[in-house]
Design a protein around this motif. Sequence first.
Motif, mmCIF file in Angstrom:
data_model
loop_
_atom_site.group_PDB
_atom_site.id
_atom_site.type_symbol
_atom_site.label_atom_id
_atom_site.label_comp_id
_atom_site.label_asym_id
_atom_site.label_seq_id
_atom_site.Cartn_x
_atom_site.Cartn_y
_atom_site.Cartn_z
ATOM 1 N N ARG A 74 9.459 4.633 -12.467
ATOM 2 C CA ARG A 74 8.839 5.477 -11.052
ATOM 3 C C ARG A 74 8.723 7.358 -10.103
ATOM 4 O O ARG A 74 8.709 7.202 -9.540
ATOM 5 N N HIS A 75 9.435 7.385 -11.558
ATOM 6 C CA HIS A 75 9.552 8.850 -11.660
ATOM 7 C C HIS A 75 8.908 9.635 -12.525
ATOM 8 O O HIS A 75 9.142 9.274 -13.808
ATOM 9 N N THR A 76 8.773 11.579 -12.372
ATOM 10 C CA THR A 76 8.434 12.082 -13.715
ATOM 11 C C THR A 76 9.531 13.259 -13.516
ATOM 12 O O THR A 76 9.410 14.259 -12.533
ATOM 13 N N LEU A 77 10.427 13.837 -13.962
ATOM 14 C CA LEU A 77 10.498 15.002 -13.943
ATOM 15 C C LEU A 77 10.413 15.645 -15.844
ATOM 16 O O LEU A 77 11.188 15.835 -16.750
ATOM 17 N N LYS A 78 9.896 16.875 -15.526
ATOM 18 C CA LYS A 78 9.268 18.187 -16.150
ATOM 19 C C LYS A 78 10.122 19.449 -15.651
ATOM 20 O O LYS A 78 10.095 19.817 -14.327
ATOM 21 N N THR A 79 10.506 19.791 -16.585
ATOM 22 C CA THR A 79 11.163 21.408 -17.540
ATOM 23 C C THR A 79 10.333 22.202 -18.224
ATOM 24 O O THR A 79 9.923 21.453 -19.265
ATOM 25 N N GLU A 80 9.882 23.194 -17.927
ATOM 26 C CA GLU A 80 9.239 24.428 -18.884
ATOM 27 C C GLU A 80 9.818 25.765 -18.996
ATOM 28 O O GLU A 80 9.906 26.518 -17.669
ATOM 29 N N ALA A 81 10.502 26.041 -19.518
ATOM 30 C CA ALA A 81 11.156 27.806 -19.572
ATOM 31 C C ALA A 81 10.548 28.250 -20.561
ATOM 32 O O ALA A 81 9.882 27.977 -21.652
ATOM 33 N N SER A 82 10.111 29.912 -20.239
ATOM 34 C CA SER A 82 10.167 30.322 -20.781
ATOM 35 C C SER A 82 10.471 31.948 -20.725
ATOM 36 O O SER A 82 12.167 31.880 -19.773
ATOM 37 N N PRO A 83 10.624 33.214 -21.909
ATOM 38 C CA PRO A 83 11.644 34.035 -21.614
ATOM 39 C C PRO A 83 11.620 34.779 -19.816
ATOM 40 O O PRO A 83 13.118 35.434 -19.843
ATOM 41 N N GLU A 84 11.163 34.424 -19.277
ATOM 42 C CA GLU A 84 10.824 35.033 -17.759
ATOM 43 C C GLU A 84 10.495 34.425 -16.451
ATOM 44 O O GLU A 84 10.785 34.091 -15.683
ATOM 45 N N ILE A 85 10.478 32.817 -16.871
ATOM 46 C CA ILE A 85 9.522 31.610 -15.924
ATOM 47 C C ILE A 85 10.450 30.490 -16.519
ATOM 48 O O ILE A 85 10.653 30.441 -17.189
ATOM 49 N N PHE A 86 10.696 29.935 -15.174
ATOM 50 C CA PHE A 86 11.958 28.744 -15.337
ATOM 51 C C PHE A 86 10.840 27.688 -14.144
ATOM 52 O O PHE A 86 11.187 27.999 -12.977
ATOM 53 N N GLN A 87 10.327 26.743 -14.849
ATOM 54 C CA GLN A 87 9.792 25.362 -14.078
ATOM 55 C C GLN A 87 10.373 24.526 -14.169
ATOM 56 O O GLN A 87 10.210 23.651 -14.889
ATOM 57 N N ALA A 88 9.938 24.022 -12.784
ATOM 58 C CA ALA A 88 10.513 21.904 -12.560
ATOM 59 C C ALA A 88 9.235 21.618 -12.060
ATOM 60 O O ALA A 88 9.176 22.019 -10.902
ATOM 61 N N TYR A 89 9.180 20.157 -12.182
ATOM 62 C CA TYR A 89 8.193 19.196 -11.688
ATOM 63 C C TYR A 89 8.806 18.514 -11.456
ATOM 64 O O TYR A 89 9.507 17.594 -12.513
ATOM 65 N N LEU A 90 8.597 17.840 -10.010
ATOM 66 C CA LEU A 90 9.158 15.908 -10.025
ATOM 67 C C LEU A 90 7.902 15.519 -9.217
ATOM 68 O O LEU A 90 7.915 15.834 -8.478
ATOM 69 N N ARG A 91 7.838 14.169 -9.289
ATOM 70 C CA ARG A 91 6.840 13.071 -9.257
ATOM 71 C C ARG A 91 7.942 12.123 -8.638
ATOM 72 O O ARG A 91 8.227 11.835 -9.526
ATOM 73 N N LEU A 92 7.696 11.550 -7.499
ATOM 74 C CA LEU A 92 8.466 9.675 -6.548
ATOM 75 C C LEU A 92 7.223 9.601 -6.011
ATOM 76 O O LEU A 92 7.061 9.485 -5.574
ATOM 77 N N GLU A 93 7.383 8.583 -6.938
ATOM 78 C CA GLU A 93 6.418 7.121 -6.911
ATOM 79 C C GLU A 93 6.827 6.216 -6.030
ATOM 80 O O GLU A 93 8.025 6.040 -6.617
ATOM 81 N N LEU A 94 5.895 6.252 -4.543
ATOM 82 C CA LEU A 94 7.392 5.060 -3.249
ATOM 83 C C LEU A 94 6.507 4.127 -3.426
ATOM 84 O O LEU A 94 5.183 3.694 -3.626
#
Length: 255
Positions: free
Chosen positions: A235-255
């Motif tokens: 019931r969750h999704t965790l994604k990360t994405e990295a580039s030389p200048e930016i780091f992004q993280a996404y988290l989805r929680l299904e309740l």
Amino acid sequence: MISFLKRDRRANGYGTALLLVAMVVFLVMMEEHEPLFSITFAAYMFLLLFWLVSKYMELVRLKNEKRKTELQHLQSQVSPHFFFNTLNNLYGLIGKDQDKARKMVLQLSDMMRYSIYEGQKEWVTLEEELAYLQGYITLQQSRYHRQVLVDLEADVGHPQLKVKPLLFIILVENAFKHGVENMQKGAYVTIGVQTDDKGVDFRVENNTEPDTTTTSGGLGLENLKRRLELSYPGRHTLKTEASPEIFQAYLRLEL
């Protein structure tokens, strides 16, 4: 019951052996005393079933206790890096700006109280978690002697939604630890929180120095992944994405 038999080989062996013996003995003797042994066989099978169910319930209880203990251990590891750094900053501030130091002590005290008491609860409200994040951001901005742009945007239509405590802070702390602390100027952290009828979306983005090796967060993210597996299985999704200048993280929680 099938799941139990797969997981507990000892119960499987004993239960199967007893069942086979009972079937052979009673089927042979039932030919002469069918009514008596039918009742006895039924009683024996009931006792055997009761024993298997009790063993299964014991196994479930032990697994739940182990899961709870592991979750508490993982939660106790949250944010030690931040607390130690803040204490170091306070030490330096005491002789320079006592008013600011006093304010930071109160803020740090509130955060530690939340981590120790609320952080050990099974559930907290999303509103409480966001207040904790805001306190963390305020303290972090007080620590640095340079401008750090932090933007927290919350579109929360369900502030009383129940979530597991101290999950989001790992992603925010990761943004400061691996982003802001390595930036000489122009550091930023953008945080977005949205809710709907089914769950919560949490996003974090930060910039990094191009020459700095971008990491996925090390032990912090490994801690988060394990806690999500225990608390939100499937019931969750965790994604990360990295580039030389930016780091992004996404988290989805299904309740």
